[in-house]
Motif scaffolding. Structure first.
Motif, PDB file in Angstrom:
ATOM      1  N   THR A 127      48.247  44.404  35.795  1.00 51.01           N
ATOM      2  CA  THR A 127      48.770  44.180  37.155  1.00 51.01           C
ATOM      3  C   THR A 127      50.125  43.483  37.072  1.00 51.01           C
ATOM      4  O   THR A 127      50.479  42.913  36.037  1.00 51.01           O
ATOM      5  CB  THR A 127      47.816  43.297  37.965  1.00 51.01           C
ATOM      6  N   THR A 135      53.349  39.358  41.542  1.00 53.87           N
ATOM      7  CA  THR A 135      52.572  39.209  42.775  1.00 53.87           C
ATOM      8  C   THR A 135      51.266  38.455  42.542  1.00 53.87           C
ATOM      9  O   THR A 135      50.398  38.423  43.406  1.00 53.87           O
ATOM     10  CB  THR A 135      52.267  40.588  43.394  1.00 53.87           C
ATOM     11  N   SER A 166      49.700  35.995  45.208  1.00 55.75           N
ATOM     12  CA  SER A 166      48.860  36.458  46.319  1.00 55.75           C
ATOM     13  C   SER A 166      47.668  37.269  45.815  1.00 55.75           C
ATOM     14  O   SER A 166      46.605  37.275  46.437  1.00 55.75           O
ATOM     15  CB  SER A 166      49.698  37.281  47.302  1.00 55.75           C
ATOM     16  N   ASP A 167      47.843  37.965  44.673  1.00 57.00           N
ATOM     17  CA  ASP A 167      46.755  38.814  44.160  1.00 57.00           C
ATOM     18  C   ASP A 167      45.517  38.007  43.763  1.00 57.00           C
ATOM     19  O   ASP A 167      44.393  38.370  44.094  1.00 57.00           O
ATOM     20  CB  ASP A 167      47.226  39.600  42.921  1.00 57.00           C
ATOM     21  N   ARG A 220      43.465  36.657  46.636  1.00 61.75           N
ATOM     22  CA  ARG A 220      42.835  37.789  47.325  1.00 61.75           C
ATOM     23  C   ARG A 220      41.641  38.316  46.513  1.00 61.75           C
ATOM     24  O   ARG A 220      40.554  38.515  47.043  1.00 61.75           O
ATOM     25  CB  ARG A 220      43.875  38.914  47.497  1.00 61.75           C
ATOM     26  N   ASN A 221      41.850  38.492  45.200  1.00 60.34           N
ATOM     27  CA  ASN A 221      40.760  38.963  44.342  1.00 60.34           C
ATOM     28  C   ASN A 221      39.581  37.995  44.376  1.00 60.34           C
ATOM     29  O   ASN A 221      38.427  38.400  44.456  1.00 60.34           O
ATOM     30  CB  ASN A 221      41.240  39.104  42.890  1.00 60.34           C
ATOM     31  N   ASN A 232      42.904  46.622  42.779  1.00 59.46           N
ATOM     32  CA  ASN A 232      44.038  46.710  41.854  1.00 59.46           C
ATOM     33  C   ASN A 232      44.059  48.089  41.207  1.00 59.46           C
ATOM     34  O   ASN A 232      43.658  48.240  40.059  1.00 59.46           O
ATOM     35  CB  ASN A 232      43.917  45.635  40.771  1.00 59.46           C
TER      36      ASN A 232
END
Lengths: 409, 436
Positions: free
Chosen positions: A64, A68, A71-72, A75-76, A260
């Motif tokens: 990935t 980012t 934020s990733d 969120r994950n 993702n």
């Protein structure tokens, strides 16, 4: 039981006697060392590890975009925490016994250099928010990281985290500041320093040396913010009830794959990872067990074979002894005592040989000194084996009827 | 006479089936265990490049500062070369062929539907790599030195990876998305993976690894691709840049055909080190520069794990126990036949005849034990192949080891029979005959 006639008889068969004593000695020596090596491996496989090993599963995510991550990762994590059965979730850089080691050497004074012999090598673990709870780290002193610690931590251009707080294991605390409380103490490397805010129970490193080494537990933990992690928070750890682990792990992997599409996921249950780490040690231990069993069997058969021949050879003498008044138990005892003497000579020689082999192995391989009690224990094992092996032929000897004395051989 | 003795031996062994069985079993187990471990050691120390290994050499320099202290447990920084040194050696072209290389693992995003992205291990290398190691191609070929200089984004795939990505079709000319960059496929290698992967960095699992792709080293450096294997840095405050003069991470191999070339190259390495020392970059004596042959380098790296060594010693110890066992049993057996031997002696057989007769009997046990040992060794190797170790899948017996097993069994049993036969042929016939 009179042993003089036995010795007289053995001295008539000097070569077979010496051979069987040598065989028992060698078996004893190899057995001692093999059992010791088995013990070493078993204790390595069983090394304690102060995380919730039985409730942990892991999904690795790579490929990935690092930019980012800020934020990733949240969120994950939010998605993972939404999976039914997940009790805690967090992102982390590596796990104990995962082979994925990030080592660095530190000292207790500000003027240390990396090449300094007095520094101690630690394995670095970077924790995202919540990972301490998901792992189930056990605090002994001080505190875990707080929200500010996480927010203030990041990676710059150096291969070390830009933060000033750390959690260390009990073993590190003992090694760096023996006899003192580690809380509030600082450890240093050339460009960075870290202050201990908490001491946790011993967690294994990603790679370990051998059982009994305190260095196996030199694990240091650092906070890490999602945005500043530069691709170093790639493993998501989940805690759940042991029965839910399989389902939770599969659901988590699916969830991360959906979120993702460019990423590569790889999942595992922690107890399987641990088994995997020790797989070759376990197979070596089983192979040692097999060799020990087969070798004991061969030695026992050797004793059976030789005693059987002696019994056959001495049928007439046995008959004469029976005819002049010896009871069956006298004959039985004769062969048992004979074997006791042979085994005794064998194990005495074998114990010193075992000790010598251990010294040799210590010099040439990474093997520690064998504790003394291995010697008498294998000696007794061989004694018992000898008595069991001799029982069959001895009983046959005891059953020789006195009338044999009157027949010619 | 031989067939007669053979017949006698057969009869004698048949008369005591249990004892014979025990002896055959003992020698079979001992031989089986020893040959299992000897075979493992044999395949692990075997020549990975038969026919070519004698011409392959790897140069090593010592660019470490004088005050550098190596940690006892750490990897050796001088096992690899730095970027400037590797490039200098490459540009000097003192060998017949030479190549610098390093391992890497890159993310591959397949265009084929239904395939998720995955990581794939391969090698970053310079143009001569393929000719140097004689890599066989199924289609296409490697790249030129000009492509190295131009950072050409080209890639050579292994046949396994090409088949996975493009099915049975021609992969050459296709594009592969590797490490977030597009590469044009220019060649597909035939199945090729030396065991061990001698040219790889020593930290890997060299017996099970294989390279699935090859791309120009210059591209890997300019795109800052991740490098697997050890990277040892010793500069103060220097960044961990791949082109740094204070970080070693590259492997270098050179082909030298004649002893004169080898000597000249060795001298060149010392001269190069001296020149670097004069320039102030190297601090240690120029004679620290070394040139290893392929087999010499493998011996230096010592890839055989301690566990394999220990298991071999254990197996040999076990064989020795088995042999002692057989000596004792044979002695008992032969001495008990004093009567028979005395009759033969009285009828004119010489001591030597008795000795040969009993020797043949021991050898017969050896042959039977050898056959059993062969079966046990196959079973042992099968069980090793089921193990998780790096080298496990290599554990196969070849013809020399097969013949070696039988030979070892016969030699071991004849040796074991020596002492009993010698004792037995020295019985005094008169004394024995009187008691009969």
């Amino acid at each position: 039981m009179e042993i003089r006639p036995i010795l007289a008889s053995l001295s008539k068969h000097r070569i077979p006697t010496v051979l069987i004593v040598l065989e028992i000695a060698l078996t004893c020596a190899v057995l001692c060392n093999a059992v010791f090596m088995i013990g070493q491996r078993v204790s390595a496989i069983r090394l304690p590890n102060a995380i919730d090993e039985h409730s942990l599963s892991m999904v690795g995510l790579s490929g990935t975009d690092e930019k980012t991550a800020g934020s990733d990762i949240p969120r994950n994590l939010a998605a993972l925490r939404g999976i039914p059965g997940v009790q805690a979730a967090g992102a982390i850089s590596t796990l104990p016994l995962s082979h994925n080691n990030w080592g660095w050497s530190f000292g207790t004074s500000p003027d240390v250099s990396v090449f300094d012999k007095k520094t101690v090598n630690f394995s670095l673990f970077f924790l995202g928010e919540g990972a301490d709870k998901a792992l189930g780290l056990r605090l002994l002193e001080g505190r875990f990281f707080n929200a500010d610690d996480y927010a203030d931590s990041s990676f710059g251009s150096a291969p070390l985290p830009e933060t000033h707080v750390t959690l260390v294991t009990h073993s590190i605390a003992e090694r760096m500041w023996p006899g003192q409380s580690a809380l509030g103490k600082t450890y240093y490397t050339t460009s960075h320093y870290y202050t201990v805010v908490g001491v946790i129970a011993d967690v294994l490193r990603p790679n370990i040396d051998g059982p009994g080494e305190a260095a196996n537990y030199y694990s240091a933990f650092f906070p890490m913010s999602a945005e500043g992690s530069k691709g170093n928070l790639r493993r998501y750890v989940l805690s759940s009830a042991p029965g839910d682990r399989d389902r939770v792990m599969r659901a988590a992997e699916q969830k991360l794959d959906e979120l993702n599409p460019n990423g590569v996921t790889k999942s595992a249950i922690y107890s399987d990872m641990r088994d995997q780490y020790f797989a070759d040690m376990r197979s070596m231990a089983w192979m040692l067990v097999l060799v020990c069993v087969v070798m004991l069997a061969v030695t026992a058969f050797g004793i059976v074979g030789l005693t059987s021949f002696w019994v056959g050879q001495r049928r007439q003498q046995i008959g004469i002894r029976r005819a002049v008044g010896a009871s069956r138990s006298h004959i039985l005892q004769y062969f048992q005592t004979e074997n006791f003497l042979l085994s005794g000579a064998g194990v005495v020689l074998g114990m010193s040989l075992a000790y010598g082999i251990n010294l040799y192995l210590m010099r040439h391989y990474e093997i520690t000194r064998m504790p003394w009690y291995y010697l008498p224990v294998s000696a007794i094992a061989l004694w018992v084996l000898g008595q069991l092996a001799v029982l069959g032929p001895a009983l046959r000897a005891a059953n020789v009827p006195p009338v044999v004395a009157t027949r010619s051989a | 006479m031989f067939t007669y003795y053979l017949d006698l031996a057969r009869r004698s062994l048949r008369r005591t089936p249990v004892l014979t069985g025990l002896m055959v079993l003992a020698i079979g187990l001992g031989i089986g265990a020893s040959m299992t471990m000897l075979t493992v050691l044999h395949v692990m120390t075997d020549d990975p490049m038969p026919g070519r290994s004698a011409q392959l050499y790897t140069p090593h320099l010592d660019p470490l500062p004088l005050d550098h202290k190596r940690r006892g447990d750490g990897p050796d920084p001088t096992a690899d070369l730095t970027w400037p040194d590797a490039m200098a050696l490459l540009a000097a072209r003192r060998g017949v062929r030479q190549a610098a290389m390093a391992g890497g693992s890159l993310l591959l995003r397949p265009e084929r539907a239904g395939l998720r992205p995955f990581y794939v291990a391969g090698r970053y290398a310079t143009a001569d790599f393929f000719a140097l190691f004689g890599v066989p191609f199924e289609r296409g070929g490697g790249w030129s030195a000009a492509a190295d200089a131009a950072d050409a984004q080209v890639v050579v795939l292994s046949d396994a990876l090409a088949r996975k990505l493009f099915g049975a079709g021609n992969a050459v000319g296709q594009t592969v998305h590797l490490g977030e960059h597009d590469f044009r496929v220019i060649g597909v290698t035939a199945d090729w993976a030396p065991k061990p992967l001698f040219y790889a960095d020593q930290t890997g699992t060299q017996y099970s690894d294989a390279d699935l792709f090859f791309l120009p080293l210059s591209v890997a450096v300019s795109q800052k691709f991740q490098v697997s294997g050890n990277q040892s840095g010793w500069g103060k405050g220097d960044s961990m840049s791949l082109t740094s003069a204070n970080m070693s991470w590259l492997q270098f191999w050179v082909q030298l055909d004649t002893p004169a070339q080898v000597a000249a190259y060795r001298q060149y390495l010392v001269d190069y080190s001296a020149q670097q020392k004069a320039l102030g970059r190297f601090q240690r004596p120029p004679t620290n520069a070394k040139l290893y042959g392929l087999m010499g380098w493998l011996a230096h790296e010592n890839l055989v794990p301690n566990d394999v060594d220990l298991q071999l010693w254990l197996a040999l110890g076990f064989l020795f126990v088995c042999m002692l066992n057989i000596v004792a049993l044979l002695l008992a057996k032969f001495l008990r036949r004093g009567g028979e031997i005395s009759v033969r002696r009285a009828l004119g057989a010489r001591r030597r005849d008795i000795f040969v007769q009993l020797g043949i009997e021991s050898a017969l046990i050896g042959v039977a034990g050898g056959v059993l040992g062969l079966a046990i060794a196959q079973l042992g190797l099968w069980s090793i192949r089921q193990r998780p170790d790096d080298y496990a899948r290599l554990a196969q017996m070849d013809v020399p080891m097969l013949l070696g097993t039988l030979a070892l069994a016969v030699v071991a049993s004849v040796l074991a029979g020596l002492l009993p036969s010698w004792r037995a042929c020295r019985v005094a016939p008169a004394l024995q005959l009187k008691t009969m």
